[in-house]
Scaffold this active site. Sequence first.
Site, PDB file in Angstrom:
ATOM      1  CB  SER A  12      -1.094 -60.400  34.582  1.00 17.70           C
ATOM      2  OG  SER A  12      -0.393 -59.819  35.678  1.00 17.70           O
ATOM      3  CG  ASP A  13      -3.990 -54.319  33.844  1.00 19.13           C
ATOM      4  OD1 ASP A  13      -3.144 -53.712  34.543  1.00 19.13           O
ATOM      5  OD2 ASP A  13      -4.881 -53.735  33.228  1.00 19.13           O
ATOM      6  CD1 TRP A  14       1.137 -53.643  39.047  1.00 18.05           C
ATOM      7  CD2 TRP A  14       1.040 -54.188  36.876  1.00 18.05           C
ATOM      8  NE1 TRP A  14       2.422 -53.571  38.521  1.00 18.05           N
ATOM      9  CE2 TRP A  14       2.391 -53.897  37.202  1.00 18.05           C
ATOM     10  CE3 TRP A  14       0.753 -54.562  35.565  1.00 18.05           C
ATOM     11  CZ2 TRP A  14       3.430 -53.967  36.272  1.00 18.05           C
ATOM     12  CZ3 TRP A  14       1.789 -54.631  34.629  1.00 18.05           C
ATOM     13  CH2 TRP A  14       3.099 -54.340  34.990  1.00 18.05           C
TER      14      TRP A  14
END
Length: 732
Positions: free
Chosen positions: A263-265
């Site tokens: 995932s993106d953060w």
Amino acid sequence: MKSRILFTIMLGASLVVPAQQKTPVYLDVTKPIEERVENALSLMTTEEKVALCHAQSKFSSKGVARLGIPEVWSVDGSHGVSDEKIWDEWSGAGWTNDSCTAFPALTALAATFNPEMAMLFGKSIGEEARYRNKTMLLAPGVNIYRTPLNGRNFEYMGEDPYLASRMVVPYVQGVQDNGVAACVKHFALNNQEICRGEINVNVSDRALHEIYLPAFKAAVQEGEAWSIMGAYNKFRGEYCCHNDLLLNKILKQDWKFDGVVVSDWGGVHNTDEAVNNGLDIEMGTYTNGLTTQGHFPFSSYYLADPFLEGLKSGKYDIAKLDDKARRILRLIFRTTMSANRPFGRFVSPEHSQAAREIAREGIVLLKNNEQFFPIPSGKYKKIAVIGENASRSMVVGGGSTSLKVAYEVSPLQGLKDKYGETHIVYSMGYASGPSLYGREEPSKLNADSLVNAAIEVARDADIVLFIGGLNKNYFQDCESGDRQSLNLPFGQDKLIEELLNVNKNTAVVLLSGNAVAMPWVDKVPAIVQGWYLGSEAGNALADVISGEVNPSGKLPISFPKKPEDIGAHSFDKLCYPGDSVNVYYKEDILVGYRWLDTKKIAPLFPFGYGLSYTTFAWSKPTVDLDKVKAEGTVKVSFTLTNSGKVDGAETAQLYVSKPKSGVARAAKELKAFKKVFLKAGESQEVTLDVPVSSFAYYNELKSEWEVEPGSYNLILGSSSRDIKGNMTVNVQ
């Protein structure tokens, strides 16, 4: 008691194995990776498998300490390896040995139109990531340049899906040759920073497959990328970090991706979707789903205790967990636990040379009346350098691409080194505020005083080099905020006009990751597009300005005269930036030059454009029709001659169009290019190969690619507007 032997894995824990027992299969590097994966998986508990699937710090996730399987350490940096961070914060840890080489921004790499430069880039940055013991480099970015206002465009490879596809593959391969996973991002449709965390993108299947996915597909199927990062935004109502269509169907089923989706953060919002819709590792989540400061147990992540509890209750299928764990183990065995992993190197002379070479090839000469450039040493006694960007650091700011570098040669320093301190006089001219992430703060310097001082310096100089553009401040080229105007900020347009009033020999050098408006374009004799060029920026610019290097960069983006000339800005606000809930890509497949050429709108500077200090002659192109019939490949051949007096390079570009089509099409689409280096007076036969299959459009009714029979135009040019020859082929 039986004797015991201790096995130690680099960066992992220790594993104790009885002496008479054979080495576990997963530790035997001579065994196939899939056999090692299955063996390791069989030895793990459910709790250990779940622990693989979520962060344990800001930039790491767990391995299996009991089995000696190391953690996964990721690092930011499309353009350089970021500094070490405090365990669960964005702040730097204050190490003294983590200052990297800054490589040029990816817009500059794309402007080289040279896959060999992409391989050099990937290999070099991969070596730095490997030296720092990173498992995964969070790069490269290949989101399409839809609007020149997007704050993160400088991190990507331009507006054309074919160009981005050809450049991303060698980048990925170069990184992964070092035993470091390239994490291609942001999958997908992350084309604006306004409301990026919640905006729902509405786009046709044709535009999705023809424009926004090809570079990702090439990275997966040709580059064999080991990891992919999801995007913050939604697509058709589901967040991209757990989007069933994007991750399960397209990426893992259709493209056969066998790597890890991270995932993106802070991009995860729901346990059910994260479990079922293709996410493998969850990073950066907070209990409120936002990437803001705070402390809480990592067991609170969506893929942590909630996942484990759902498995124990029977809510989630154990097969979902095993698939995620397999992918993560496969990543670890390809990287940290690979027998063939090299050692890497850090801030080496070779990396400095690579950064300089890539930067020089990416610089684009946009205008050069009366041979203003090059400026050989000794030609002028006094060269005035005006503009904050001449001295400002361009490697800090911008969000996640902000770097802690070992060194940075500014344009001002590069020019002083090239021409001598006594021949260069500098005045700032304008000032931006400090580089702050997420907010804008004006400079405390007096703007009028800066302008007046610059005018006096320019008045007494032989020539003026104005070095301006954008920077990595908020609302410029910066994550979390889009630009608010196409014009140059901080009063630069007015300053350029005033400099011209006192010295007509004023050239403009722009440093930016985006196109800008140029109301002064007809008044200045020369313009250079310099991008963000990294640690060697000043040296590279001075090499080109002095003529030591002949510029050969080509624009990977169109420069419009005004925002409304671009498709994304030609409709209402629902088309861009949306209503904070939805955005509708009403321009469909007509992105960048596709829109401009189809709508017959003149650009300020067209896609693929770039001048040289030499001239090139093109012969009439020919097509090998036998190859079309026998091999399904179009082979276009012609002779290219360097007809000038300076060694140089030209990029041949082949576009394809279908005037009579049953579906809407762009006026032309790039299908092949080749950068050709020629000595003065040298000729070379050039052949561009194009598979007929690349003529296909995405048939939305059939959900598959289809080549229409009929006549196609092949358009050979040195840009999308500078056409050197036309040919026709018939496809049956």
